[in-house]
Design a protein around this motif. Structure first.
Motif, PDB file in Angstrom:
ATOM      1  N   UNK A  53      36.299 -39.614 -97.879  1.00  0.00           N
ATOM      2  CA  UNK A  53      37.727 -39.110 -98.392  1.00  0.00           C
ATOM      3  C   UNK A  53      38.589 -40.001 -98.359  1.00  0.00           C
ATOM      4  N   UNK A  54      39.513 -39.873 -99.570  1.00  0.00           N
ATOM      5  CA  UNK A  54      40.473 -40.930 -99.391  1.00  0.00           C
ATOM      6  C   UNK A  54      41.922 -40.109 -99.840  1.00  0.00           C
ATOM      7  N   UNK A  55      42.966 -40.612 -99.553  1.00  0.00           N
ATOM      8  CA  UNK A  55      44.222 -40.148 -99.934  1.00  0.00           C
ATOM      9  C   UNK A  55      44.896 -38.651 -99.460  1.00  0.00           C
ATOM     10  N   UNK A  56      45.559 -38.675 -98.500  1.00  0.00           N
ATOM     11  CA  UNK A  56      46.097 -37.364 -98.161  1.00  0.00           C
ATOM     12  C   UNK A  56      45.001 -36.339 -97.625  1.00  0.00           C
ATOM     13  N   UNK A  57      44.313 -36.801 -96.941  1.00  0.00           N
ATOM     14  CA  UNK A  57      42.856 -35.913 -96.385  1.00  0.00           C
ATOM     15  C   UNK A  57      43.332 -34.873 -95.501  1.00  0.00           C
ATOM     16  N   UNK A  58      43.188 -33.814 -95.791  1.00  0.00           N
ATOM     17  CA  UNK A  58      43.344 -32.582 -94.770  1.00  0.00           C
ATOM     18  C   UNK A  58      41.909 -32.044 -94.736  1.00  0.00           C
ATOM     19  N   UNK A  59      41.396 -31.827 -93.341  1.00  0.00           N
ATOM     20  CA  UNK A  59      40.072 -31.008 -93.119  1.00  0.00           C
ATOM     21  C   UNK A  59      40.449 -29.911 -92.013  1.00  0.00           C
ATOM     22  N   UNK A  60      40.001 -29.032 -92.545  1.00  0.00           N
ATOM     23  CA  UNK A  60      40.077 -27.749 -91.460  1.00  0.00           C
ATOM     24  C   UNK A  60      38.634 -26.848 -91.427  1.00  0.00           C
ATOM     25  N   UNK A  61      38.535 -26.489 -90.213  1.00  0.00           N
ATOM     26  CA  UNK A  61      37.339 -26.133 -89.688  1.00  0.00           C
ATOM     27  C   UNK A  61      37.619 -25.177 -88.437  1.00  0.00           C
ATOM     28  N   UNK A  62      37.694 -23.807 -88.764  1.00  0.00           N
ATOM     29  CA  UNK A  62      38.270 -22.933 -87.607  1.00  0.00           C
ATOM     30  C   UNK A  62      39.543 -23.608 -87.274  1.00  0.00           C
ATOM     31  N   UNK A  63      39.567 -23.805 -85.902  1.00  0.00           N
ATOM     32  CA  UNK A  63      41.032 -24.283 -85.144  1.00  0.00           C
ATOM     33  C   UNK A  63      41.132 -25.712 -85.299  1.00  0.00           C
ATOM     34  N   UNK A  64      40.189 -26.368 -85.814  1.00  0.00           N
ATOM     35  CA  UNK A  64      40.318 -28.029 -86.034  1.00  0.00           C
ATOM     36  C   UNK A  64      41.042 -28.210 -87.212  1.00  0.00           C
ATOM     37  N   UNK A  65      41.935 -29.224 -87.008  1.00  0.00           N
ATOM     38  CA  UNK A  65      42.687 -29.720 -88.093  1.00  0.00           C
ATOM     39  C   UNK A  65      42.853 -31.161 -88.060  1.00  0.00           C
ATOM     40  N   UNK A  66      42.456 -31.759 -89.208  1.00  0.00           N
ATOM     41  CA  UNK A  66      42.554 -33.346 -89.202  1.00  0.00           C
ATOM     42  C   UNK A  66      43.122 -33.790 -90.369  1.00  0.00           C
ATOM     43  N   UNK A  67      44.131 -34.763 -90.140  1.00  0.00           N
ATOM     44  CA  UNK A  67      45.047 -35.318 -91.227  1.00  0.00           C
ATOM     45  C   UNK A  67      45.017 -36.682 -91.168  1.00  0.00           C
ATOM     46  N   UNK A  68      44.567 -37.377 -92.428  1.00  0.00           N
ATOM     47  CA  UNK A  68      44.354 -38.770 -92.430  1.00  0.00           C
ATOM     48  C   UNK A  68      44.788 -39.068 -93.648  1.00  0.00           C
ATOM     49  N   UNK A  69      44.780 -40.693 -93.957  1.00  0.00           N
ATOM     50  CA  UNK A  69      44.680 -41.181 -95.130  1.00  0.00           C
ATOM     51  C   UNK A  69      43.501 -41.365 -95.716  1.00  0.00           C
ATOM     52  N   UNK A  70      42.507 -41.638 -94.938  1.00  0.00           N
ATOM     53  CA  UNK A  70      40.906 -42.028 -95.327  1.00  0.00           C
ATOM     54  C   UNK A  70      40.332 -41.355 -94.124  1.00  0.00           C
TER      55      UNK A  70
END
Length: 194
Positions: A53-70
């Motif tokens: 996953x590339x560019x302004x990545x945002x992943x959510x799963x329940x209370x999990x939040x991940x923000x990254x470029x890749x």
């Protein structure tokens, strides 16, 4: 940027499995929650068992939040998963997750976040900071070059170095006793810069 559910992808199994392995200290309900992500692009390579996953990545799963470029997610032939999230230039990758059975949250930032399901460890590498919040109040904070958290033993190690988030390449931290009130960052005894 559009959020997609995994059900909308043709062959989502590797991405779904890689992020189902929530750490032991994490909210157990997260494991059964749907995973959603947004990115500027996504690439699924079933032969190499690699999702990117590339560019302004945002992943959510329940209370999990991940923000990254890749974010790169791999699976070994034995079924173990690993994920590496990297930040953009001058911006660290970020994660946040609720701890099981409490009003506590862990969050971390580093140039690179690594998860390995075989060893059940999370590593924050370069400019690494990990914080524990009780509600919205900062309770603990550690900073260094590398922070490794072993989910099985719930032990973490902080190493200093040239790319430390703490001054002079050192390891810094503030740890609040469980029954003491947490302090605000910047308050006497609170925050990494103290």
């Amino acid at each position: 940027m559009r959020f997609l559910s995994l059900e909308s992808m043709a062959r989502p199994s590797l991405l779904a499995v890689a992020l189902l392995c929530a750490p032991a200290w994490a909210e157990r309900g997260d494991r059964n929650r749907p995973l959603a992500f947004a990115a500027d692009s996504a690439r699924v390579d079933e032969v190499r068992q690699l999702n990117v996953l590339s560019g302004n990545v945002e992943i959510t799963k329940g209370s999990i939040l991940i923000r990254a470029d890749r974010v790169e997610i791999r699976q070994t032939p034995e079924g173990y998963q690993s994920a590496v999230a990297t930040g953009a230039p001058n911006k660290r990758a970020y994660f946040r997750q609720k701890r099981q059975g409490s009003d506590e949250y862990l969050e971390g930032e580093a140039e690179r976040l690594e998860y390995d399901s075989r060893s059940d460890t999370v590593r924050l590498v370069n400019q690494a900071v990990m914080r524990r919040f009780r509600g919205s109040t900062l309770a603990d904070e550690v900073a260094g070059n590398t922070i490794t958290f072993d989910n099985t033993t719930e032990v973490f190690q902080v190493l200093g170095g040239a790319s430390s988030a703490a001054p002079a390449g050192r390891v810094r931290g503030v740890l609040t006793p469980r029954d003491a009130p947490a302090s605000e960052p910047g308050a006497p005894g609170g925050g990494i810069g103290q």
